[in-house]
Design an enzyme around this catalytic site. Structure first.
Site, PDB file in Angstrom:
ATOM      1  N   LYS A  22       0.611   8.245 -17.166  1.00 23.20           N
ATOM      2  CA  LYS A  22       0.484   7.116 -16.238  1.00 23.20           C
ATOM      3  C   LYS A  22       1.285   7.380 -14.965  1.00 23.20           C
ATOM      4  O   LYS A  22       0.766   7.250 -13.857  1.00 23.20           O
ATOM      5  CB  LYS A  22       1.013   5.842 -16.911  1.00 23.20           C
ATOM      6  CG  LYS A  22       1.235   4.695 -15.953  1.00 23.20           C
ATOM      7  CD  LYS A  22       1.795   3.459 -16.642  1.00 23.20           C
ATOM      8  CE  LYS A  22       3.285   3.448 -16.866  1.00 23.20           C
ATOM      9  NZ  LYS A  22       4.117   2.941 -15.763  1.00 23.20           N
ATOM     10  N   ARG A  94       4.986  -1.861  -8.940  1.00 23.76           N
ATOM     11  CA  ARG A  94       5.899  -1.307  -7.952  1.00 23.76           C
ATOM     12  C   ARG A  94       5.475   0.060  -7.437  1.00 23.76           C
ATOM     13  O   ARG A  94       5.823   0.439  -6.320  1.00 23.76           O
ATOM     14  CB  ARG A  94       7.297  -1.207  -8.549  1.00 23.76           C
ATOM     15  CG  ARG A  94       7.845  -2.542  -8.972  1.00 23.76           C
ATOM     16  CD  ARG A  94       9.246  -2.397  -9.453  1.00 23.76           C
ATOM     17  NE  ARG A  94      10.054  -1.771  -8.438  1.00 23.76           N
ATOM     18  CZ  ARG A  94      10.672  -2.441  -7.471  1.00 23.76           C
ATOM     19  NH1 ARG A  94      10.599  -3.729  -7.403  1.00 23.76           N
ATOM     20  NH2 ARG A  94      11.380  -1.788  -6.575  1.00 23.76           N
ATOM     21  N   ARG A 123      15.646  -2.791  -8.455  1.00 24.99           N
ATOM     22  CA  ARG A 123      14.759  -1.749  -7.977  1.00 24.99           C
ATOM     23  C   ARG A 123      14.449  -1.847  -6.480  1.00 24.99           C
ATOM     24  O   ARG A 123      13.301  -2.083  -6.089  1.00 24.99           O
ATOM     25  CB  ARG A 123      13.475  -1.724  -8.812  1.00 24.99           C
ATOM     26  CG  ARG A 123      13.758  -1.500 -10.290  1.00 24.99           C
ATOM     27  CD  ARG A 123      12.522  -1.436 -11.116  1.00 24.99           C
ATOM     28  NE  ARG A 123      11.832  -0.160 -11.023  1.00 24.99           N
ATOM     29  CZ  ARG A 123      10.662   0.079 -11.580  1.00 24.99           C
ATOM     30  NH1 ARG A 123      10.042  -0.863 -12.250  1.00 24.99           N
ATOM     31  NH2 ARG A 123      10.074   1.262 -11.468  1.00 24.99           N
ATOM     32  N   VAL A 125      13.911  -0.495  -2.466  1.00 22.67           N
ATOM     33  CA  VAL A 125      13.133   0.651  -1.955  1.00 22.67           C
ATOM     34  C   VAL A 125      13.830   1.296  -0.754  1.00 22.67           C
ATOM     35  O   VAL A 125      13.210   1.943   0.069  1.00 22.67           O
ATOM     36  CB  VAL A 125      11.675   0.255  -1.602  1.00 22.67           C
ATOM     37  CG1 VAL A 125      10.894  -0.119  -2.840  1.00 22.67           C
ATOM     38  CG2 VAL A 125      11.636  -0.872  -0.572  1.00 22.67           C
ATOM     39  N   ASP A 126      15.165   1.112  -0.666  1.00 25.28           N
ATOM     40  CA  ASP A 126      15.906   1.641   0.481  1.00 25.28           C
ATOM     41  C   ASP A 126      15.811   3.164   0.595  1.00 25.28           C
ATOM     42  O   ASP A 126      15.816   3.713   1.695  1.00 25.28           O
ATOM     43  CB  ASP A 126      17.379   1.194   0.397  1.00 25.28           C
ATOM     44  CG  ASP A 126      18.027   1.571  -0.928  1.00 25.28           C
ATOM     45  OD1 ASP A 126      17.370   1.448  -1.982  1.00 25.28           O
ATOM     46  OD2 ASP A 126      19.191   2.007  -0.924  1.00 25.28           O
ATOM     47  N   LEU A 127      15.689   3.853  -0.534  1.00 19.64           N
ATOM     48  CA  LEU A 127      15.636   5.321  -0.470  1.00 19.64           C
ATOM     49  C   LEU A 127      14.279   5.801   0.060  1.00 19.64           C
ATOM     50  O   LEU A 127      14.196   6.828   0.738  1.00 19.64           O
ATOM     51  CB  LEU A 127      15.913   5.934  -1.846  1.00 19.64           C
ATOM     52  CG  LEU A 127      17.271   5.561  -2.452  1.00 19.64           C
ATOM     53  CD1 LEU A 127      17.416   6.132  -3.851  1.00 19.64           C
ATOM     54  CD2 LEU A 127      18.408   6.057  -1.553  1.00 19.64           C
ATOM     55  N   ASP A 308      12.774   5.572 -20.043  1.00 18.10           N
ATOM     56  CA  ASP A 308      11.512   5.006 -20.547  1.00 18.10           C
ATOM     57  C   ASP A 308      11.354   5.168 -22.063  1.00 18.10           C
ATOM     58  O   ASP A 308      10.363   4.701 -22.634  1.00 18.10           O
ATOM     59  CB  ASP A 308      10.313   5.639 -19.820  1.00 18.10           C
ATOM     60  CG  ASP A 308      10.245   5.222 -18.355  1.00 18.10           C
ATOM     61  OD1 ASP A 308      10.934   4.253 -17.982  1.00 18.10           O
ATOM     62  OD2 ASP A 308       9.519   5.873 -17.591  1.00 18.10           O
ATOM     63  N   ILE A 330      20.157   4.124 -15.790  1.00 17.23           N
ATOM     64  CA  ILE A 330      19.184   4.140 -14.679  1.00 17.23           C
ATOM     65  C   ILE A 330      18.923   2.731 -14.166  1.00 17.23           C
ATOM     66  O   ILE A 330      18.923   2.488 -12.966  1.00 17.23           O
ATOM     67  CB  ILE A 330      17.842   4.802 -15.113  1.00 17.23           C
ATOM     68  CG1 ILE A 330      18.091   6.183 -15.728  1.00 17.23           C
ATOM     69  CG2 ILE A 330      16.868   4.880 -13.929  1.00 17.23           C
ATOM     70  CD1 ILE A 330      18.577   7.245 -14.780  1.00 17.23           C
ATOM     71  N   ARG A 400      -0.629  -1.879 -19.809  1.00 14.31           N
ATOM     72  CA  ARG A 400      -0.303  -1.200 -18.556  1.00 14.31           C
ATOM     73  C   ARG A 400      -0.049   0.280 -18.798  1.00 14.31           C
ATOM     74  O   ARG A 400      -0.254   1.094 -17.896  1.00 14.31           O
ATOM     75  CB  ARG A 400       0.960  -1.809 -17.934  1.00 14.31           C
ATOM     76  CG  ARG A 400       0.775  -3.207 -17.437  1.00 14.31           C
ATOM     77  CD  ARG A 400       1.993  -3.678 -16.712  1.00 14.31           C
ATOM     78  NE  ARG A 400       2.252  -2.819 -15.551  1.00 14.31           N
ATOM     79  CZ  ARG A 400       3.195  -3.045 -14.644  1.00 14.31           C
ATOM     80  NH1 ARG A 400       3.967  -4.102 -14.766  1.00 14.31           N
ATOM     81  NH2 ARG A 400       3.370  -2.227 -13.626  1.00 14.31           N
TER      82      ARG A 400
END
Ligand code: EPZ
Length: 422
Positions: A22, A94, A123, A125-127, A308, A330, A400
């Site tokens: 996925k 995301r 989470r 998204v600045d990077l 995960d 993480i 999903r």
């Protein structure tokens, strides 16, 4: 809403075919935006997240055909009709942020909704933003959307990530393929999904070196061409089904799996007393008799133990002989399965990012539900080992990321069914 009903106690014996990944497929699909020529992905998994990404790409003007019952995805982005990724789709998944780099590289502008919060952590998204800015784009946040522009095109740059991010590495990698000059990505993610993306981009004509290491170098090219690429095996689905016989007893062979994809996870299973065997067609796990042994697990970026698989490992350790420690490094809120496992009789104490799991000799079935994909599957696994009946609600989380989970487990002797509710 559908639920999954599990009657625990049956040992599992058999073979489970592992699908394409996925998380690799979700990064490969946006690569279509980098070229006018067709991109074909084979070995694609049939999952609702893949349908969501198809919808997003179609909303930008790409053509997405799911062929061979969804196993082959034929993507084409001859001309794009929009460069705006709407909140309505992005909030559902995301990974939608992965259109940012390709759109900027090809079109010189992109408007992408911020994804918002998520069950497992903030989470941000600045990077992703930082990487695009390093490549010369200007970004501004307005009305909940990131407005990105690179009117004079992207230019190669040094990007040094302060922490390892899979998605930001993927965005940077895709954007850099069409940037002018050389890009060096330092502290890059090394996950097999990154290597798969780099291999696909190379098939499309990109010049990339170093994927799978901490430093990736990309020489920008003027244009990319079409390609056909097989999606790498899903190591998280693999690890999940390797845990199934470990938790119930028995032996299951995961067809298509390889130890190289999951070395640290395999080491941990072995430390817990599970036999892991490489077979001509994949990887088999076996537990005979004894309870598993308690272990200490720390989640880390690849090649460390994957976050995960943390929830699934917790389900296994819930019945271990002794006290296990699981450290989640993480995501800050990825223990939502712990209170649900406790409802099944597990003894788990969570303090910040550390869970202490005191193994019990038996779990008992219960109605449970989960707020994310891996948490859901951990409850299914716990249900396989529990005495009596477990009903896992909110099955849409499972859909999903796991194809026909009940069929795959039933083929190995599990008593599991989907209860449809209309
Ligand atoms: C990918 O998410 C996976 N998703 C996740 O899979 C997986 O858990 C995660 O990598 C870690 O392995 C896909 O590939 C689609 P990250 P991603 O950026 O890319 C922080 C599943 O169950 N961060 O590597 O979003 C972040 O908050 C899932 O299939 C920033 O601070 O993860 C996290 O703490 C869920 N700023 C850490 O970095 C950023 O801009 C690693 O996240 C980006 C990330």
């Amino acid at each position: 809403m559908d639920s999954i009903l599990v009657r625990g106690g049956a040992e599992l014996h058999g073979r489970i075919p592992i699908a394409g990944a996925k998380n690799a497929c979700l990064a490969l699909m946006p690569a279509t935006l980098l070229t006018e020529e067709p991109l074909t992905l084979t070995n694609a998994p049939r999952l609702s997240d893949i349908s969501t990404m198809s919808l997003l790409l179609e909303s930008l003007g790409a053509d997405v055909q799911a062929l061979e019952e969804g196993r082959r995805l034929a993507l084409a982005s001859h001309g794009l009709s929009s460069h705006r990724a709407e909140y309505e789709i992005v909030r559902r998944m995301r990974a939608s942020i992965l259109v940012l780099g390709p759109l900027l590289a090809r079109e010189g502008h992109a408007i992408v909704s911020l994804p918002g919060g998520c069950a497992i952590g903030a989470r941000p998204v600045d990077l992703h933003q930082m990487a695009m800015e390093a490549l010369g784009a200007e970004l501004e946040l307005r009305d909940g959307y990131l407005h990105a522009r690179a009117p004079r095109g992207l230019r190669g740059a040094e990007i040094e990530f302060p922490i390892v991010s899979v998605g930001a590495t993927e965005n940077a990698l895709m954007a850099a393929t069409l940037a002018r000059g050389t890009t060096v990505i330092r502290n890059a993610a090394r996950e097999p999904e990154i290597v798969d993306l780099a291999q696909c981009l190379r098939r499309m004509g990109a010049q990339i070196a170093g994927e799978g290491s901490e430093t990736i170098t990309v020489e920008g090219v003027d244009r990319l061409s079409g390609a056909t690429h097989p999606v790498v095996v899903d190591r998280i689905e693999l690890g999940t089904y390797m845990i199934a016989p470990a938790i119930t007893g028995g032996r299951v062979e995961c067809v298509g799996g390889s130890r190289a994809l999951l070395a640290s996870f395999c080491d941990k299973l072995e430390a817990a007393g599970i036999t892991v065997e490489e077979t001509p067609e994949g990887l088999a796990t076996r537990r005979s008799g004894e309870r598993v042994r308690a272990v200490h697990v720390v989640t880390e970026p690849y090649p460390g133990f994957p976050t995960d698989l943390q929830a699934q490992m917790m389900a296994l350790l819930a019945t271990a002989d002794g006290v296990s420690i699981l450290e989640e490094r993480i995501f800050e809120n990825r223990f939502m399965h712990a209170p649900e496992l406790a409802r099944m009789g597990a003894d788990i104490e969570v303090h910040g990012g550390t869970a202490t799991v005191r193994g019990v000799s038996r779990l008992r079935g219960a109605p449970v539900m989960a707020t994310d994909l891996r948490a859901s599957v951990s409850l299914v696994l716990a249900g396989l080992a529990a005495e009596g009946e477990t009903r896992v609600a909110r099955v849409y989380h499972l859909d999903r990321g796991y194809e026909t989970v009940e069929e795959k487990l039933r083929a190995c002797g599990a008593r599991i069914e989907r209860v449809r509710q209309t």
